[in-house]
Design a protein around this motif. Structure first.
Motif, PDB file in Angstrom:
ATOM      1  N   ASP A  24       0.947  -1.191  -0.083  1.00  0.00           N
ATOM      2  CA  ASP A  24       0.066   0.099  -0.073  1.00  0.00           C
ATOM      3  C   ASP A  24       0.936   1.287  -0.122  1.00  0.00           C
ATOM      4  O   ASP A  24       1.718   1.511   1.018  1.00  0.00           O
ATOM      5  N   GLY A  36      -0.873   6.792  -1.739  1.00  0.00           N
ATOM      6  CA  GLY A  36      -2.248   7.331  -0.919  1.00  0.00           C
ATOM      7  C   GLY A  36      -2.554   8.697  -1.027  1.00  0.00           C
ATOM      8  O   GLY A  36      -2.823   9.398  -0.249  1.00  0.00           O
ATOM      9  N   ASN A  54      -4.819  12.051  -2.313  1.00  0.00           N
ATOM     10  CA  ASN A  54      -6.266  12.268  -2.109  1.00  0.00           C
ATOM     11  C   ASN A  54      -6.700  13.054  -3.241  1.00  0.00           C
ATOM     12  O   ASN A  54      -5.818  14.080  -3.915  1.00  0.00           O
ATOM     13  N   HIS A  90      -4.005   3.643  -2.405  1.00  0.00           N
ATOM     14  CA  HIS A  90      -5.414   3.677  -1.787  1.00  0.00           C
ATOM     15  C   HIS A  90      -5.593   4.999  -1.806  1.00  0.00           C
ATOM     16  O   HIS A  90      -5.395   5.683  -0.988  1.00  0.00           O
ATOM     17  N   TYR A 143     -13.207   6.004   7.508  1.00  0.00           N
ATOM     18  CA  TYR A 143     -11.784   5.660   6.922  1.00  0.00           C
ATOM     19  C   TYR A 143     -11.411   3.907   7.333  1.00  0.00           C
ATOM     20  O   TYR A 143     -11.085   3.243   6.347  1.00  0.00           O
ATOM     21  N   ASP A 174     -10.906   0.636   5.060  1.00  0.00           N
ATOM     22  CA  ASP A 174      -9.732  -0.094   5.453  1.00  0.00           C
ATOM     23  C   ASP A 174      -9.959  -1.705   5.823  1.00  0.00           C
ATOM     24  O   ASP A 174      -9.203  -2.644   5.288  1.00  0.00           O
ATOM     25  N   VAL A 231       2.897   4.054   5.239  1.00  0.00           N
ATOM     26  CA  VAL A 231       1.912   5.324   5.625  1.00  0.00           C
ATOM     27  C   VAL A 231       2.681   5.879   6.725  1.00  0.00           C
ATOM     28  O   VAL A 231       3.291   5.364   7.603  1.00  0.00           O
ATOM     29  N   GLN A 250      -0.693   7.548  11.698  1.00  0.00           N
ATOM     30  CA  GLN A 250      -1.881   6.819  11.503  1.00  0.00           C
ATOM     31  C   GLN A 250      -1.422   5.507  12.264  1.00  0.00           C
ATOM     32  O   GLN A 250      -2.224   4.532  12.098  1.00  0.00           O
TER      33      GLN A 250
HETATM   34  N1  ARG Z   1      -5.046   8.689   1.636  1.00  0.00           N
HETATM   35  C1  ARG Z   1      -4.594   8.606   3.062  1.00  0.00           C
HETATM   36  C2  ARG Z   1      -3.990   9.940   3.638  1.00  0.00           C
HETATM   37  O1  ARG Z   1      -3.687  10.646   2.928  1.00  0.00           O
HETATM   38  C3  ARG Z   1      -3.316   7.735   3.043  1.00  0.00           C
HETATM   39  C4  ARG Z   1      -3.738   6.206   2.395  1.00  0.00           C
HETATM   40  C5  ARG Z   1      -2.970   4.994   3.134  1.00  0.00           C
HETATM   41  N2  ARG Z   1      -3.358   3.902   3.086  1.00  0.00           N
HETATM   42  C6  ARG Z   1      -4.606   3.211   3.697  1.00  0.00           C
HETATM   43  N3  ARG Z   1      -4.951   1.790   3.300  1.00  0.00           N
HETATM   44  N4  ARG Z   1      -5.136   3.552   4.551  1.00  0.00           N
HETATM   45  O2  ARG Z   1      -3.975   9.827   4.760  1.00  0.00           O
END
Ligand code: ARG
Length: 624
Positions: A129, A132, A134, A169, A351, A355, A375, A379
């Motif tokens: 992964d 990521g 947005n 993702h 979120y 996941d 990541v 998180q």
């Molecule tokens: N889009 C998310 C962010 O900007 C990161 C995604 C990470 N991957 C996941 N499977 N949650 O924080």
């Protein structure tokens, strides 16, 4: 089976110490094996007997003797000797090193590819992964690590022969997305936005304004009341709050429309996705990271699976209600009190819900044995919760065979500016990734022009791309993943020390020696490839021992998800090569035999450097 004497000896010492002391052997006891500084004492010295003697309360030489009685190294070494207070000296058999290096000197460079089903290195399906990004946002420095580290972990696993599936993702679903989509759609309908020439910067602008528009300033209103700021201020704020509530209600309608697949909303949404992703892929290409459309699985692709996942969790009693919300408790599994929230009290998904669906798909449909998440470490709690909840739900059960898929958060720290605060522009904005990459290339072009003024301009530009991008990636990958690091162009772009350009240059030096051998001595690659190896000088030995570590380093970097192990190794290798090259004449060697042998060591070093850089996603130019 490894050919690396260092690894073999370490294993044998471990076995011998266990056999000699059994249950008395203290935890973590080690032979402390290292290459000898002085050839008088052989090739390796094990200094662990002294420390061990102290812990066991025995005389050190006696402890060393007890280890030797159980140590079996006769296949690769001469009879070990005890020296001084309890050092154990090991001398490799003549020819042992050259035989091991010759064995490693193959196209695989000693890395046996993973295979099915019962080989020592079982082939796995590894999902990575990464990236990521947005929707409606430009990539900024925060995406650098998720892309660079994720790509390196993918490459390392590919290099080992695993089946690797990259998953970007992409954050393309949910209420904030509905806000910007609705705002842009309204603009298009009103004729104030031309859908043809929207850029990702425009999208980001609309994203921010839509967010602000939907946020009622209730605090402001409260302040007006508390401090009696007068009817005018009050009226303004009341209008703002009412406006925001209306905008939010519109956005919620937009969300419902998107969820229902309403064509007019979907068209706008798709276009926003397209613009965002094209920009993302452009940046990834510039970054020489392999992230494509095929590897992109946006959050929206799970939207139809969310009700199913939630229903499944609820009906099997994995999830329970709490204050109207649906949660999965994980305290029993992890000790973490905060449960994993999978449905809000207003019925909305989160979120974490996505996941959960992603884990289910990755394990069941994609067949993952291992899922690695590159990541941000912030998180961390999210992934602990989701991993535990998925495990509890049985979503990690392997589709092939017994056991569970491994879920691993390859967490990384923050990129800092030279002021030790999160890296920002002077005006406090996030640094755009594309600006950062362009600046790296421009600075590298200057550095390359200084170092090699004779390089033709077109080539210089290509080299600058390799060096500038390589410098950024190497600086990122070579620091311990979990730690923050300070971003410094000056430091990462020097040709000295543990930097990308230094390693690229070491590899260029090898290429130039080989070109010289061919042009001035008519020695071709084929002559070198078969040359008998003579490994006698201390620097030759040190280089050979370093080369032989390569396969196990790649494996350990991949298994631990720590690319910096490979970086540190490549730096040590380049350093050993440099000492070798200073101490041992190559083209001017005393005999043809020695010349060819040293050329072969040089050639192998060059190939390991290239291969290692390739595992990190860093280009290895022919000239610099
Ligand atoms: N889009 C998310 C962010 O900007 C990161 C995604 C990470 N991957 C996941 N499977 N949650 O924080």
């Amino acid at each position: 089976m490894t050919a690396d004497p260092t690894a073999i000896l370490n294993d044998r010492f471990d076995e011998a110490m266990k056999a000699a002391f059994g249950d008395d052997l203290p935890e973590g006891a080690s032979a402390l094996l290292s290459p000898s500084k002085n050839p008088k004492f052989g090739d390796f010295q094990a200094n662990g007997a002294m420390g061990l003697a102290k812990r066991l309360g025995k005389p050190p030489r006696e402890v060393a003797q007890a280890i030797l009685e159980h140590l079996n190294v006769s296949d690769i070494a001469e009879e070990p000797e005890i020296a001084g207070p309890g050092f154990i000296n090991i001398t490799l058999k003549p020819g042992a090193l050259s035989a091991a290096v010759a064995e490693m000197d193959s196209p695989e460079l000693g890395i046996e590819p993973a295979a099915d089903p019962n080989s020592e290195f079982r082939k796995q399906t590894v999902v990575v992964d990464l990236c990521g990004v947005n929707l409606a946002k430009q990539m900024h420095v925060g995406h650098l690590r998720a892309t660079v580290i994720g790509d390196a972990l993918a490459r390392l696993n590919e290099r080992l022969g695993h089946e690797v599936i990259r998953q970007n993702h992409f954050g393309d679903w949910g209420l904030p997305i509905a806000m910007v989509t609705t705002a842009i759609k309204d603009g298009i309908d009103a004729g104030t936005i031309d859908p043809q020439d929207l850029t990702v910067a425009d999208l980001e602008h609309y994203y921010r304004s839509a967010q602000a528009e939907c946020a009622p300033d209730r605090r402001g209103l409260a302040a007006v009341e508390k401090f009696a700021l007068g009817p005018k201020a009050r009226a303004e704020l009341e209008e703002q709050v009412a406006g925001a509530e209306a905008a939010l209600a519109r956005a919620k309608e937009g969300l419902v429309a998107l969820q229902a697949g309403d064509a007019s909303y979907m068209t706008v949404w798709r276009q926003i996705c397209h613009i965002t992703l094209e920009d993302c892929f452009r940046n990834c290409r510039k970054l020489q990271a392999n992230v494509t459309d095929e590897a992109t699985a946006g959050e929206s692709t799970y939207r139809d699976e969310l009700p199913e996942v939630v229903h499944d969790l609820e009906s099997r009693g994995v999830a329970e209600e709490s204050d109207g919300a649906l949660i999965v408790r994980i305290e029993d599994l992890t000790g973490i009190k905060e449960p994993c929230l999978i449905r809000k009290s207003d019925g909305g998904y989160l979120y974490a819900t996505t996941d959960m669906a992603a884990i289910r798909r990755r394990v069941r449909k994609l067949g993952a044995d291992r899922v690695i998440y590159a990541v941000d470490s912030r998180q961390g709690l999210h992934f602990k919760q989701v991993f535990a909840a998925a495990k509890k739900a049985g979503y990690t059960k392997l589709i092939r065979g017994e056991g569970e898929a491994e879920l691993f958060h390859a967490a990384f720290g923050t990129v800092l500016g030279e002021d030790n605060r999160p890296f920002k522009t002077r005006s406090g904005e996030n640094v755009r990734l594309s600006d950062l990459l362009d600046e790296a290339i421009a600075r590298a072009e200057k550095a390359v022009a200084e170092k090699n003024p004779d390089l033709p301009e077109a080539e210089r530009h290509e080299v600058a791309k390799a060096v500038g991008i390589g410098a950024i990636k190497y600086a990122d990958l070579s620091s311990d993943r979990i730690k923050d690091y300070v971003f410094s162009f000056d430091r990462m772009l020097t040709f000295e020390g543990n930097t990308g350009p230094y390693l690229q240059y070491a590899q260029v030096r090898v290429r130039s020696i080989l070109r010289k051998a061919e042009n001035e001595h008519s020695i071709r690659e084929a002559d070198i490839a078969e040359a008998p190896l003579v490994i006698e000088q201390p620097e030759e030995k040190a280089l050979a021992l370093e080369l032989l570590k390569y396969p196990s380093v790649v494996r350990s970097a991949a298994d631990s998800c720590e690319p910096h192990r490979l970086c540190g190794y490549l730096f040590d290798l380049a350093t050993s090569f440099s000492s070798f090259f200073t101490a041992c004449p190559v083209l001017k060697a005393d005999s043809d035999e020695l010349r060819l042998s040293r050329l072969r060591l040089a050639s192998l070093t060059g190939r390991v450097l290239r291969d290692g850089l390739n595992c990190l996603g860093i280009a290895a130019p022919e000239r610099m």
